[in-house]
Design an enzyme around this catalytic site. Structure first.
Site, short mmCIF file in Angstrom:
data_model
loop_
_atom_site.label_atom_id
_atom_site.label_comp_id
_atom_site.label_asym_id
_atom_site.label_seq_id
_atom_site.Cartn_x
_atom_site.Cartn_y
_atom_site.Cartn_z
N GLU A 98 0.82 -1.20 0.00
CA GLU A 98 0.00 0.00 0.00
C GLU A 98 0.86 1.26 0.00
O GLU A 98 0.51 2.27 -0.62
CB GLU A 98 -0.93 -0.01 1.21
N PRO A 125 11.32 -13.53 -0.33
CA PRO A 125 10.13 -13.89 0.47
C PRO A 125 9.29 -12.67 0.80
O PRO A 125 9.80 -11.54 0.90
CB PRO A 125 10.75 -14.49 1.75
N ARG A 126 8.00 -12.90 0.98
CA ARG A 126 7.08 -11.80 1.26
C ARG A 126 7.36 -11.16 2.62
O ARG A 126 7.29 -9.95 2.77
CB ARG A 126 5.64 -12.32 1.22
N GLY A 148 12.23 -2.75 -0.67
CA GLY A 148 12.23 -1.63 -1.61
C GLY A 148 13.04 -1.85 -2.87
O GLY A 148 13.16 -0.92 -3.68
N GLU A 149 13.60 -3.04 -3.07
CA GLU A 149 14.43 -3.28 -4.25
C GLU A 149 13.85 -4.32 -5.20
O GLU A 149 14.50 -4.71 -6.18
CB GLU A 149 15.84 -3.73 -3.82
N ASN A 158 1.34 -7.91 -6.34
CA ASN A 158 1.42 -6.93 -7.42
C ASN A 158 2.06 -7.52 -8.69
O ASN A 158 3.23 -7.88 -8.70
CB ASN A 158 2.21 -5.71 -6.94
N GLU A 167 4.44 -4.55 -11.21
CA GLU A 167 5.85 -4.21 -11.05
C GLU A 167 6.73 -4.97 -12.05
O GLU A 167 7.54 -4.35 -12.76
CB GLU A 167 6.29 -4.46 -9.62
#
Length: 433
Positions: A68, A275-276, A317-318, A342, A345
């Site tokens: 989000e 991994p998430r 963030g990568e 998502n 991306e």
């Protein structure tokens, strides 16, 4: 809409249940803390106990976690460029969301965890920050939070709103309360026409729902992406690469099995594994080592070298940048009924995609990507392996997937402009009381 007797009763009943369950929130924080130590920190924010003086915030944006927060980036960045004097507060629920906020905006925005939906905590939170505009990302329909905004005259919008058929059925259990909650909102900016219809079915006024489109189409490729991919290739060597992204615990065994099977055909194949949940970073590295592979991680090694078999992306963030380093991506949360993650991306940076069948959180996007030829959807882990092998072995098929994905992303842009137009009338002018 003022509080009537029915609303007073429903809110009182809901709040009483939450107060009874308050010990569960403590148990939850402790339980999560043993897996991810950041949950042991900043408990005062979870219950809206602040040591600093009260302050006046112009725009408050709430985003649950990393996904989000990333979706909110185009909105926040555009408004901060156009109105640099506005004072921002961005709240999240998860530590990973918190890390992402800090990585994106540093001290340029204030950040705390949003409190639990207890009436006392919500009241303290709103009195402390006194936001003049509230922007809530996607599907956060917390009754006391939204009623509190209405009661204090804070115009509140849901941005990039999505509501799956499954979520709609779940909310209908609380229909008398939730229908009143959604009518507190100034506008709901829905990701699609179907999402908008579901919000109306939930109780929103038709005139209060705007089909703005999905903000995730407006996400920009990371700066310096070409240099990132070049540096990766210089270290990893020229060999086939696939990425398993946003995987969940129950999908990890499948990733191990898929990599083992694929390496029978491509012995030098490199797996990038993201991994998430950060608490799973060490565990997936351990599993890959147990499988007999040479494993490196982003934090320890920066880049994989030519001898590594698996590279664990244990940073936040990568992911988009690493998507661009792979020929094919498996996007997780889709081999079990999580609902997917998502898909835009990898499409935006030019990576062919494969998923499992469970995509209810991204039903519209996955449908459009599949119809365009940009996504292969398999029925199970075996089917994912077949699809990965097909794309790894056929450069022309990959090229067609990549081109279709890029076109779809480009055609889907525009949600940002519609969202900014929707909230413009309530955007504060800095300095007004």
């Amino acid at each position: 809409m003022r509080m009537d007797l029915t609303e007073r009763f429903l809110r009182g009943l809901y709040s009483a249940v939450l107060y009874v369950l308050t010990p569960v929130t403590v148990y939850h924080l402790v339980w999560r803390g043993f897996r991810f130590r950041e949950y042991f920190q900043r408990w005062n924010e979870r219950y809206a106990s602040y040591g600093q003086p009260q302050r006046r915030i112009d725009v408050w944006l709430h985003a649950v976690s990393v996904g989000e927060v990333n979706a909110a980036v185009p909105v926040v960045d555009a408004l901060r460029r156009a109105h640099p004097d506005l004072r921002w507060l961005v709240t999240t629920i998860t530590p990973t969301g918190s890390e992402r906020v800090r990585a994106l905006w540093g001290e340029g925005v204030e950040h705390v965890y949003v409190p639990y939906d207890l009436p006392g905590a919500i009241s303290r939170f709103l009195r402390h920050y006194r936001p003049r505009l509230a922007l809530v990302m996607e599907t956060e329909l917390w009754p006391n939070l939204l009623f509190g905004c209405r009661d204090q005259g804070i115009p509140t919008y849901i941005l990039n709103a999505r509501l799956s058929a499954r979520s709609l059925r779940g909310y209908r259990v609380l229909a008398p309360l939730i229908s009143r909650v959604v009518r507190t909102l100034k506008r709901i900016g829905a990701q699609s026409t179907l999402d908008g219809k579901r919000f109306v079915a939930l109780g929103a006024m038709p005139g209060g729902v705007v089909d703005t489109g999905n903000l995730k189409f407006d996400i920009a490729a990371p700066e310096g992406l070409a240099d990132f991919v070049r540096a990766f290739g210089d270290q990893a060597g020229q060999r086939p690469v696939w990425i398993a992204a946003s995987t969940h615990e129950d999908e990890e065994a499948a990733v191990i099995a898929l990599h083992r099977e694929l390496r029978q055909r491509w012995p030098d194949l490199l797996l990038l594994w993201a991994p998430r949940h950060p608490e799973r970073f060490p565990r997936v590295a351990e599993q890959a080592q147990t499988a007999g592979w040479k494993v490196a991680t982003r934090r320890k090694s920066t880049w994989p070298n030519a001898g590594d078999d698996v590279f664990v992306i244990d940073t936040l963030g990568e992911l988009m940048s690493f998507y661009a380093c792979a020929e094919v991506a498996f996007v997780g949360g889709s081999l079990q009924p999580i609902g997917g993650h998502n898909l835009l991306e990898p499409a935006a940076v030019g990576t062919a995609m494969v998923t499992g069948p469970h995509l209810h959180n991204f039903a519209e996007i996955s449908k459009r990507l599949k119809e365009a030829g940009a996504l292969l959807i398999a029925e199970d882990a075996h089917g994912v392996g077949v699809a990965l092998a097909e794309l790894l072995g056929d450069p022309e098929a990959r090229r067609k997937c990549v081109e279709a994905g890029r076109i779809l992303v480009e055609q889907g842009r525009g949600a940002l402009a519609k969202t900014l137009q929707m909230i413009d009338a309530d955007l504060p002018v800095h300095g007004d009381s």
